[in-house]
Enzyme design. Sequence first.
Site, PDB file in Angstrom:
ATOM      1  CE1 TYR A 152      -4.511  -1.838   4.899  1.00 57.67           C
ATOM      2  CE2 TYR A 152      -3.459   0.296   4.250  1.00 57.67           C
ATOM      3  CZ  TYR A 152      -4.006  -0.864   3.866  1.00 57.67           C
ATOM      4  OH  TYR A 152      -4.047  -1.132   2.655  1.00 57.67           O
ATOM      5  CB  SER A 168      -0.926  -0.003   1.324  1.00 60.35           C
ATOM      6  OG  SER A 168      -1.616   1.170   1.309  1.00 60.35           O
TER       7      SER A 168
END
Length: 282
Positions: free
Chosen positions: A161, A148
């Site tokens: 995250y 990501s």
Amino acid sequence: MTSHPALAASHVAVITGGASGIGFAAARAFAERGMKIAIADRDATALKAAGQVLATLIGDDNVLAIETDVGRREDLARLQDQVLARFGKVHVLMNNAGMQPGSAIFGPHEVWERILAVNLGGIVAGSQIFAPGMIAHGEPALVVNTGSKQGITTPPGDPAYNVSKAGVKAFTEALQHELRNTEGCRVSAHLLIPGFVFTPLTARGRIEQPAGAWTPEQTVAFMLERLAAGDFYILCPDGETDRALDEKRMAWAMGDIIENRPPLSRWHRDYGEAFKAFVAKG
């Protein structure tokens, strides 16, 4: 269309998080090339539906749909056993399963533990379990790990995250270094870095696709193009952000260390204008 030699008809692809989103789009793209497909997911209902769609493309005998929790190493070991029992070997491993329930620095330990177990632990374990056999069979093979941009620029707001995806980047870089220095190895690792993609993970209750979001199919098409080109970092644009802007954001983040600025200075009140000026420069 030119493609990576691992993506050949009759070769075998394993995709975690394969029942929806980017994972399912990849499974369909691989199936359309005549590959045999194993999809793994925690969502039994979505898994069954996805398996049925794939079976219409390549036949029941060429599809496995296995309920799997990638946060449990034993589940991934069982997945490998079932794939090898059916198909004999693996040519593509796409460690794609992930979650983003939201997190806070002082939030519940259980949330942090689960996010790290799935997003990072699942990729580490999946690679460790599958890659040795992929090396041993000696045919061209790929490990694609879904990272990501948040693991690179680490914006405020979802620290668990960010930590998990930063770990995926570091692990995948180390994995590729190991593979390229293994004699006779024909396996390569790649880091998929999606842009803004409209998937069940990102929808958060929205039904309509946002104007700036790419579809999973667009993301997978870009991934396949860059795999054919040999890219390690598969940095995907989207309808809102082009590569030039991504590069500036990432360069600024690294500049915090080089210039000895405060961490996350892009969001610091004393550096906001400086960041805007940096982006505006040609």
